[in-house]
Design an enzyme around this catalytic site. Structure first.
Site, mmCIF file in Angstrom:
data_model
loop_
_atom_site.group_PDB
_atom_site.id
_atom_site.type_symbol
_atom_site.label_atom_id
_atom_site.label_comp_id
_atom_site.label_asym_id
_atom_site.label_seq_id
_atom_site.Cartn_x
_atom_site.Cartn_y
_atom_site.Cartn_z
ATOM 1 N N ARG A 236 0.869 -1.182 0.000
ATOM 2 C CA ARG A 236 0.000 0.000 0.000
ATOM 3 C C ARG A 236 0.901 1.226 0.000
ATOM 4 O O ARG A 236 1.917 1.268 0.709
ATOM 5 C CB ARG A 236 -0.905 0.031 1.239
ATOM 6 C CG ARG A 236 -2.105 -0.900 1.173
ATOM 7 C CD ARG A 236 -3.149 -0.460 0.134
ATOM 8 N NE ARG A 236 -4.280 -1.368 0.086
ATOM 9 C CZ ARG A 236 -4.368 -2.447 -0.688
ATOM 10 N NH1 ARG A 236 -3.382 -2.751 -1.513
ATOM 11 N NH2 ARG A 236 -5.447 -3.212 -0.672
ATOM 12 N N ASP A 260 4.289 -0.402 -7.089
ATOM 13 C CA ASP A 260 3.015 -0.748 -7.724
ATOM 14 C C ASP A 260 1.881 0.025 -7.064
ATOM 15 O O ASP A 260 0.736 -0.049 -7.499
ATOM 16 C CB ASP A 260 2.762 -2.263 -7.610
ATOM 17 C CG ASP A 260 1.504 -2.674 -8.378
ATOM 18 O OD1 ASP A 260 1.428 -2.346 -9.579
ATOM 19 O OD2 ASP A 260 0.610 -3.313 -7.788
ATOM 20 N N GLU A 265 -2.401 7.547 -5.013
ATOM 21 C CA GLU A 265 -2.749 6.898 -6.279
ATOM 22 C C GLU A 265 -4.219 7.047 -6.663
ATOM 23 O O GLU A 265 -4.575 6.907 -7.837
ATOM 24 C CB GLU A 265 -2.390 5.410 -6.234
ATOM 25 C CG GLU A 265 -3.290 4.581 -5.310
ATOM 26 C CD GLU A 265 -2.944 3.095 -5.330
ATOM 27 O OE1 GLU A 265 -1.758 2.754 -5.196
ATOM 28 O OE2 GLU A 265 -3.875 2.273 -5.473
ATOM 29 N N HIS A 297 -0.802 -0.157 -9.789
ATOM 30 C CA HIS A 297 -1.562 -1.103 -8.951
ATOM 31 C C HIS A 297 -2.076 -2.275 -9.789
ATOM 32 O O HIS A 297 -3.275 -2.571 -9.830
ATOM 33 C CB HIS A 297 -2.733 -0.389 -8.248
ATOM 34 C CG HIS A 297 -3.104 -1.037 -6.944
ATOM 35 N ND1 HIS A 297 -3.385 -0.339 -5.810
ATOM 36 C CD2 HIS A 297 -3.231 -2.343 -6.604
ATOM 37 C CE1 HIS A 297 -3.682 -1.180 -4.823
ATOM 38 N NE2 HIS A 297 -3.589 -2.412 -5.298
HETATM 39 P P1 NAD Z 1 -1.620 -11.227 5.015
HETATM 40 O O1 NAD Z 1 -2.640 -10.734 5.984
HETATM 41 O O2 NAD Z 1 -1.629 -12.663 4.614
HETATM 42 O O3 NAD Z 1 -0.145 -10.889 5.556
HETATM 43 C C1 NAD Z 1 0.220 -9.663 6.110
HETATM 44 C C2 NAD Z 1 1.389 -9.935 7.058
HETATM 45 O O4 NAD Z 1 1.879 -8.672 7.505
HETATM 46 C C3 NAD Z 1 0.988 -10.753 8.291
HETATM 47 O O5 NAD Z 1 1.891 -11.823 8.481
HETATM 48 C C4 NAD Z 1 1.093 -9.734 9.429
HETATM 49 O O6 NAD Z 1 1.456 -10.322 10.668
HETATM 50 C C5 NAD Z 1 2.173 -8.815 8.888
HETATM 51 N N1 NAD Z 1 2.205 -7.514 9.554
HETATM 52 C C6 NAD Z 1 1.207 -6.852 10.177
HETATM 53 N N2 NAD Z 1 1.681 -5.706 10.713
HETATM 54 C C7 NAD Z 1 3.003 -5.667 10.422
HETATM 55 C C8 NAD Z 1 4.059 -4.752 10.732
HETATM 56 N N3 NAD Z 1 3.815 -3.652 11.462
HETATM 57 N N4 NAD Z 1 5.292 -5.020 10.282
HETATM 58 C C9 NAD Z 1 5.538 -6.145 9.571
HETATM 59 N N5 NAD Z 1 4.598 -7.051 9.257
HETATM 60 C C10 NAD Z 1 3.346 -6.812 9.681
HETATM 61 O O7 NAD Z 1 -1.761 -10.282 3.724
HETATM 62 P P2 NAD Z 1 -1.274 -10.582 2.244
HETATM 63 O O8 NAD Z 1 -2.365 -11.288 1.492
HETATM 64 O O9 NAD Z 1 0.085 -11.172 2.264
HETATM 65 O O10 NAD Z 1 -1.218 -9.092 1.648
HETATM 66 C C11 NAD Z 1 -0.285 -8.141 2.147
HETATM 67 C C12 NAD Z 1 -0.669 -6.770 1.649
HETATM 68 O O11 NAD Z 1 -0.508 -6.718 0.236
HETATM 69 C C13 NAD Z 1 -2.154 -6.412 1.850
HETATM 70 O O12 NAD Z 1 -2.383 -5.855 3.138
HETATM 71 C C14 NAD Z 1 -2.426 -5.436 0.763
HETATM 72 O O13 NAD Z 1 -2.253 -4.125 1.283
HETATM 73 C C15 NAD Z 1 -1.345 -5.709 -0.282
HETATM 74 N N6 NAD Z 1 -1.894 -6.178 -1.570
HETATM 75 C C16 NAD Z 1 -1.537 -5.512 -2.700
HETATM 76 C C17 NAD Z 1 -2.034 -5.933 -3.925
HETATM 77 C C18 NAD Z 1 -1.657 -5.249 -5.228
HETATM 78 O O14 NAD Z 1 -2.299 -5.481 -6.255
HETATM 79 N N7 NAD Z 1 -0.611 -4.428 -5.269
HETATM 80 C C19 NAD Z 1 -2.881 -7.037 -3.989
HETATM 81 C C20 NAD Z 1 -3.202 -7.700 -2.800
HETATM 82 C C21 NAD Z 1 -2.710 -7.272 -1.594
#
Ligand code: NAD
Length: 336
Positions: A236, A260, A265, A297
Site C-alpha cells: 500500500r 506498484d 494513487e 496497482h
Molecule cells: P496477510 O494478511 O496474509 O499478511 C500480512 C502480514 O503482515 C501478516 O503476516 C502480518 O502479521 C504482517 N504484519 C502486520 N503488521 C506488520 C508490521 N507492522 N510489520 C511487519 N509485518 C506486519 O496479507 P497478504 O495477502 O500477504 O497481503 C499483504 C498486503 O498486500 C495487503 O495488506 C495489501 O495491502 C497488499 N496487496 C496488494 C495488492 C496489489 O495489487 N498491489 C494485492 C493484494 C494485496
C-alpha cells in the site's frame, strides 16, 4: 440481492458476471463507473449491498449514507481494508466483508518481475532496442544469488515472495510481529526492522497499511538502508513516505525503486490520463528517475486473481443474504 458495484471497469464486469452466472444468477449487479466517495454514495440507492475496490473511500460519511439507504453489506473486492472506517461501519450496523486471499502468487510474481526488471534494466532496454540503440552502457545489472532480501510482512504474499527469492539463491530475512515457524523452516531468518534495513540489498514490503506501518519507510529508515538498496512496494502506498524516497534517490542512497502502489494513487491509477497534465508534482518527479519503475496497482491483475476475487465476493454476498453472515467478514470486535 441488489448490489451496487463501484469503480467498475469492463474486466470487473466480465469476471463478476461470469461468477454470478455460475452461481445461478442470484444477484442483480448494478455497475457504476464512479469511485465511492461521500458524494457518490447516493448512487447505491435501492441496493442492499455495495461492492467496492481499493481506491473507493468508505469513510464515515459514505457509510452513513449507505445505512440511511438500507445498505447492510459492504463487500470489498480486495484483501486490504485500510480504506474503510470500520468503527463507523460497526456503529451503523454495516457488515464489511473482503477477499482475504485471491492469488498471493499474482502479487508475488509481480514483485519478482519488478525486482528483475530493475536489476537488469529491462524497462530501459525495451525502449532502447526499439529506438535502434543496442549499446549496453548504463544497463549493468547485479546477480541475485547470494544477495540479502528483506521481507516486511510474511503473510500469504510475503511467503510467496520468500520462496521465489530463495529459488534465486538469495538469503532471505524478514520482519513480522507474528513470526511463523513454517516460514523459518523454508530458510527465512526473522530479524527486527533496524537489522533488516541495515542488512538487505533488496527490501520488499508485504505488510498491511495500518497506523503502525504508515510511513514505515521514512527519511530515518532510508538513512539506515544499505547504500544503493533496491526498495519494492507492492503493498500500500502510504507505507512509504514518497518525499523521503525521492530524497534517497537523489542522494543515491536508494539505487532502485519499484512501486506498484503510491500514497496518492486514488487520483491517478486505474484511469487513462495520457492526454492530461499530471498535477501531482511528487509523482511526476518519481517518473523522471531512470532507476524507478512504477506500475499502476496491477500486481493483482491476473485472470486467476480476478476469477477468485469475483467468486469470493459473490460467495460473501450470497452467504450474507442466506445466512446473515458473509464468509469473510472483517472483524470489528476490537473496535467495540
Ligand atoms: P496477510 O494478511 O496474509 O499478511 C500480512 C502480514 O503482515 C501478516 O503476516 C502480518 O502479521 C504482517 N504484519 C502486520 N503488521 C506488520 C508490521 N507492522 N510489520 C511487519 N509485518 C506486519 O496479507 P497478504 O495477502 O500477504 O497481503 C499483504 C498486503 O498486500 C495487503 O495488506 C495489501 O495491502 C497488499 N496487496 C496488494 C495488492 C496489489 O495489487 N498491489 C494485492 C493484494 C494485496
Amino acid at each position: 440481492m441488489d448490489v451496487a458495484v463501484f469503480s467498475t471497469k469492463p474486466y470487473d464486469r466480465r469476471f463478476l458476471d461470469a461468477a454470478n452466472a455460475a452461481g445461478g444468477g442470484k444477484h442483480r449487479l448494478t455497475y457504476l463507473e464512479a469511485r465511492l466517495a461521500p458524494d457518490t454514495a447516493v448512487l447505491a440507492r435501492g441496493a442492499r449491498a455495495v461492492c467496492a475496490f481499493v481506491n473507493d473511500r468508505a469513510d464515515a460519511a459514505a457509510l452513513e449514507a449507505f445505512a440511511g439507504m438500507g445498505v447492510r453489506l459492504l463487500a470489498l473486492r480486495s484483501a486490504g481494508f485500510n480504506h474503510v472506517d470500520l468503527a463507523a461501519a460497526r456503529r451503523l450496523g454495516v457488515t464489511v466483508a473482503r477477499v482475504p486471499a485471491y492469488s498471493p502468487e499474482a502479487v508475488a510474481e509481480h514483485t519478482a518481475a519488478m525486482i528483475l526488471a530493475l536489476n537488469r534494466s529491462i524497462h530501459r532496454a525495451y525502449n532502447r532496442v526499439r529506438e535502434g540503440n543496442f549499446a549496453l552502457d548504463g544497463l549493468l545489472g547485479f546477480g541475485l544469488k547470494g544477495r540479502t532480501v528483506g521481507i516486511v510482512g510474511t503473510g500469504r504474499i510475503g511467503v510467496a515472495v520468500a520462496q521465489t527469492m530463495l529459488g534465486f539463491g538469495c538469503r532471505v530475512i524478514a520482519q513480522d510481529p507474528y513470526p511463523d515457524a513454517a516460514v523459518e523452516a523454508l530458510g527465512v531468518t526473522y530479524t527486527g526492522i533496524p537489522e533488516l534495513l541495515a542488512a538487505s540489498d533488496i527490501i520488499t514490503l508485504h505488510c498491511p497499511l495500518t497506523p503502525e506501518t504508515h510511513h514505515l519507510i521514512d527519511a530515518d529508515a532510508v538513512r539506515r538502508m544499505r547504500r544503493g538498496v533496491m526498495l519494492i512496494n507492492t503493498s500500500r502506498g502510504a507505507i512509504v513516505d514518497t518525499r523521503a524516497v525521492i530524497a534517497g534517490l537523489k542522494l543515491g542512497q536508494i539505487g532502485y525503486l519499484g512501486l506498484d502502489v503510491y500514497e496518492e494513487e486514488a487520483d491517478l491509477f486505474f484511469q487513462d490520463l495520457s492526454g492530461k497534465v499530471i498535477q501531482d508534482d511528487i509523482f511526476a518527479r518519481l517518473l523522471t528517475f531512470p532507476n524507478v519503475l512504477v506500475t499502476a496497482h496491477q500486481a493483482f491483475f491476473t485472470a486467476e486473481a480476478l476469477t477468485a476475487i469475483a467468486e469470493t465476493t459473490l460467495a460473501n454476498i450470497t452467504a450474507f443474504e442466506e445466512a446473515g453472515r458473509a464468509l469473510h467478514e472483517v472483524s470489528t470486535e476490537k473496535l467495540a
